[in-house]
Design a protein around this motif. Structure first.
Motif, PDB file in Angstrom:
ATOM      1  N   MET A  87      12.994   7.682   0.529  1.00 10.92           N
ATOM      2  CA  MET A  87      12.030   6.780  -0.118  1.00 10.92           C
ATOM      3  C   MET A  87      12.018   6.975  -1.628  1.00 10.92           C
ATOM      4  N   SER A  88      12.115   8.201  -2.083  1.00 10.40           N
ATOM      5  CA  SER A  88      12.141   8.458  -3.537  1.00 10.40           C
ATOM      6  C   SER A  88      13.336   7.773  -4.187  1.00 10.40           C
ATOM      7  N   SER A  89      14.517   7.951  -3.591  1.00 10.48           N
ATOM      8  CA  SER A  89      15.708   7.339  -4.188  1.00 10.48           C
ATOM      9  C   SER A  89      15.658   5.814  -4.065  1.00 10.48           C
ATOM     10  N   LEU A  90      15.158   5.305  -2.947  1.00 11.21           N
ATOM     11  CA  LEU A  90      15.044   3.853  -2.769  1.00 11.21           C
ATOM     12  C   LEU A  90      14.112   3.247  -3.810  1.00 11.21           C
ATOM     13  N   LEU A  91      12.961   3.863  -4.006  1.00 11.34           N
ATOM     14  CA  LEU A  91      11.988   3.307  -4.951  1.00 11.34           C
ATOM     15  C   LEU A  91      12.471   3.424  -6.390  1.00 11.34           C
ATOM     16  N   GLN A  92      13.207   4.467  -6.706  1.00 10.51           N
ATOM     17  CA  GLN A  92      13.761   4.580  -8.061  1.00 10.51           C
ATOM     18  C   GLN A  92      14.804   3.495  -8.305  1.00 10.51           C
ATOM     19  N   ALA A  93      15.668   3.300  -7.323  1.00 12.83           N
ATOM     20  CA  ALA A  93      16.772   2.352  -7.490  1.00 12.83           C
ATOM     21  C   ALA A  93      16.330   0.896  -7.377  1.00 12.83           C
ATOM     22  N   LYS A  94      15.344   0.625  -6.548  1.00 11.00           N
ATOM     23  CA  LYS A  94      14.994  -0.764  -6.229  1.00 11.00           C
ATOM     24  C   LYS A  94      13.554  -1.136  -6.573  1.00 11.00           C
ATOM     25  N   ALA A  95      12.919  -0.412  -7.481  1.00  8.70           N
ATOM     26  CA  ALA A  95      11.505  -0.668  -7.786  1.00  8.70           C
ATOM     27  C   ALA A  95      11.242  -2.120  -8.182  1.00  8.70           C
ATOM     28  N   ALA A  96      12.135  -2.710  -8.953  1.00  5.26           N
ATOM     29  CA  ALA A  96      11.917  -4.090  -9.407  1.00  5.26           C
ATOM     30  C   ALA A  96      12.057  -5.090  -8.269  1.00  5.26           C
ATOM     31  N   ASP A  97      12.859  -4.751  -7.271  1.00  2.00           N
ATOM     32  CA  ASP A  97      13.099  -5.679  -6.165  1.00  2.00           C
ATOM     33  C   ASP A  97      12.152  -5.482  -4.990  1.00  2.00           C
ATOM     34  N   LEU A  98      11.614  -4.284  -4.841  1.00  2.00           N
ATOM     35  CA  LEU A  98      10.698  -4.016  -3.722  1.00  2.00           C
ATOM     36  C   LEU A  98       9.269  -4.246  -4.200  1.00  2.00           C
ATOM     37  N   TYR A  99       8.676  -5.332  -3.745  1.00  2.00           N
ATOM     38  CA  TYR A  99       7.316  -5.661  -4.163  1.00  2.00           C
ATOM     39  C   TYR A  99       6.292  -4.840  -3.403  1.00  2.00           C
ATOM     40  N   HIS A 121       5.955  -1.690  -5.786  1.00  2.00           N
ATOM     41  CA  HIS A 121       7.084  -1.313  -6.643  1.00  2.00           C
ATOM     42  C   HIS A 121       7.336   0.189  -6.480  1.00  2.00           C
ATOM     43  N   GLU A 122       7.347   0.955  -7.584  1.00  2.00           N
ATOM     44  CA  GLU A 122       7.682   2.377  -7.443  1.00  2.00           C
ATOM     45  C   GLU A 122       6.464   3.258  -7.172  1.00  2.00           C
ATOM     46  N   GLN A 123       5.283   2.685  -7.170  1.00  5.07           N
ATOM     47  CA  GLN A 123       4.064   3.451  -6.887  1.00  5.07           C
ATOM     48  C   GLN A 123       3.847   3.512  -5.385  1.00  5.07           C
ATOM     49  N   ILE A 124       3.654   4.716  -4.861  1.00  3.94           N
ATOM     50  CA  ILE A 124       3.485   4.841  -3.414  1.00  3.94           C
ATOM     51  C   ILE A 124       2.398   5.861  -3.105  1.00  3.94           C
ATOM     52  N   ASN A 125       1.604   5.535  -2.104  1.00  2.00           N
ATOM     53  CA  ASN A 125       0.596   6.464  -1.587  1.00  2.00           C
ATOM     54  C   ASN A 125       1.031   6.855  -0.188  1.00  2.00           C
ATOM     55  N   PHE A 126       0.928   8.137   0.108  1.00  2.00           N
ATOM     56  CA  PHE A 126       1.442   8.663   1.354  1.00  2.00           C
ATOM     57  C   PHE A 126       0.529   9.781   1.806  1.00  2.00           C
ATOM     58  N   GLY A 127       0.198   9.802   3.090  1.00  2.00           N
ATOM     59  CA  GLY A 127      -0.617  10.904   3.598  1.00  2.00           C
ATOM     60  C   GLY A 127      -0.964  10.716   5.056  1.00  2.00           C
ATOM     61  N   PRO A 128      -1.692  11.686   5.612  1.00  2.00           N
ATOM     62  CA  PRO A 128      -2.082  11.592   7.020  1.00  2.00           C
ATOM     63  C   PRO A 128      -3.107  10.479   7.228  1.00  2.00           C
ATOM     64  N   SER A 129      -3.011   9.833   8.366  1.00  3.31           N
ATOM     65  CA  SER A 129      -3.960   8.789   8.743  1.00  3.31           C
ATOM     66  C   SER A 129      -5.276   9.434   9.159  1.00  3.31           C
ATOM     67  N   VAL A 144       7.410  -1.827   6.883  1.00  5.57           N
ATOM     68  CA  VAL A 144       7.749  -3.152   6.380  1.00  5.57           C
ATOM     69  C   VAL A 144       8.148  -3.021   4.914  1.00  5.57           C
ATOM     70  N   PHE A 145       9.184  -3.743   4.547  1.00  9.32           N
ATOM     71  CA  PHE A 145       9.643  -3.814   3.161  1.00  9.32           C
ATOM     72  C   PHE A 145       9.631  -5.284   2.756  1.00  9.32           C
ATOM     73  N   ILE A 146       8.959  -5.592   1.656  1.00 10.94           N
ATOM     74  CA  ILE A 146       8.873  -6.971   1.162  1.00 10.94           C
ATOM     75  C   ILE A 146       9.442  -6.989  -0.249  1.00 10.94           C
ATOM     76  N   GLY A 147      10.350  -7.920  -0.506  1.00 13.51           N
ATOM     77  CA  GLY A 147      10.929  -8.003  -1.842  1.00 13.51           C
ATOM     78  C   GLY A 147      12.063  -8.999  -1.890  1.00 13.51           C
ATOM     79  N   LYS A 148      12.915  -8.803  -2.874  1.00 15.79           N
ATOM     80  CA  LYS A 148      14.087  -9.669  -3.008  1.00 15.79           C
ATOM     81  C   LYS A 148      15.332  -8.791  -2.954  1.00 15.79           C
ATOM     82  N   ASN A 149      16.431  -9.387  -2.627  1.00 11.06           N
ATOM     83  CA  ASN A 149      17.712  -8.679  -2.537  1.00 11.06           C
ATOM     84  C   ASN A 149      17.637  -7.490  -1.584  1.00 11.06           C
TER      85      ASN A 149
END
Length: 177
Positions: A87-99, A121-129, A144-149
Motif C-alpha cells: 500500500m505504501s508503494s502503491l500510494l506513492q506511485a499512484k497518488a494522483a490516480d487513486l482518488y 490520494h496518498e493520505q490513508i487511515n488504518f487501524g483496528p475496527s 475498493v480502489f477508485i480512480g483513473k488508469n
C-alpha cells in the motif's frame, strides 16, 4: 483640494481610494475630508488601476469517463508487513490516480481483530475496527480502489502476493466500469 490630499477630485481614482468597498491606498486622515470635495460613494464609478472584479471561478469539471473502480475479495489472510509495504508503494506511485481506497482486512496472527483502512490520494487511515470478526464470519478482506488508469491485474497480483499463503488464497475481482 490641498497639497496633502493625494485623492483626485474627479471621479477617476486610478487606484488611490480606500473605502470599505475599495482597497487601493487612499488614506482618510486630517488632510483629506471627503465632505469638503463633495465625494459621495453611493454611486458607481471607475477605478482603472484597481484589480478587476473577481470573476467566479469556473467549476472544475472532471472527465468521469476516465474514472473506474475495482473491488477485491481476498479469501486467505494477509501478511501485515507485505500489505503495508504494498500500500505504501502503491500510494506513492499512484497518488494522483487513486482518488479513494477503502477496505476491511483480515491479517494473519491477529486473531479476531478486523482492520479497516480508508484513503484519499496518498493520505490513508488504518487501524483496528471497533468490532472484531464474529465467530461465524469468514476471515476475508474486502477492498475498493477508485480512480483513473487502474491496473486491475497488477492490483490482483500484488494482493495475492500479500497473502500469508498465496498458493491457497483466492482473490475475486469486482470491476465497476
Amino acid at each position: 483640494h490641498d497639497e496633502h490630499c493625494s485623492h483626485d477630485h474627479g471621479h477617476d481614482h486610478h487606484g488611490d481610494c480606500k473605502h470599505p468597498h475599495h482597497d487601493a491606498g487612499h488614506v482618510h486622515d486630517e488632510h483629506c475630508d471627503h465632505k469638503e470635495h463633495g465625494h459621495d460613494h453611493g454611486h458607481g464609478h471607475d477605478h482603472h488601476d484597481s484589480p478587476a472584479p473577481q470573476k467566479k471561478k469556473p467549476k472544475k469539471t472532471h472527465n468521469l469517463s476516465l474514472v473506474s473502480s475495482v473491488g477485491f475479495t481476498v479469501v486467505g489472510l494477509l501478511d501485515v508487513a507485505l500489505f503495508n509495504a504494498f500500500m505504501s508503494s502503491l500510494l506513492q506511485a499512484k497518488a494522483a490516480d487513486l482518488y479513494r481506497t477503502k477496505g476491511v482486512l483480515a491479517f494473519a496472527d491477529q486473531g479476531d481483530t478486523k482492520f479497516v483502512f480508508q484513503g484519499v490520494h496518498e493520505q490513508i487511515n488504518f487501524g483496528p475496527s471497533d468490532k472484531p470478526f464474529a465467530a461465524d464470519e469468514p476471515r476475508e478482506s474486502k477492498m475498493v480502489f477508485i480512480g483513473k488508469n487502474i491496473d486491475y491485474e497488477y492490483l490482483r497480483e500484488s494482493l495475492l502476493a500479500c497473502c500469508e499463503d498465496p498458493a491457497s488464497a483466492k482473490i475475486t475481482m469486482h470491476k465497476r466500469g
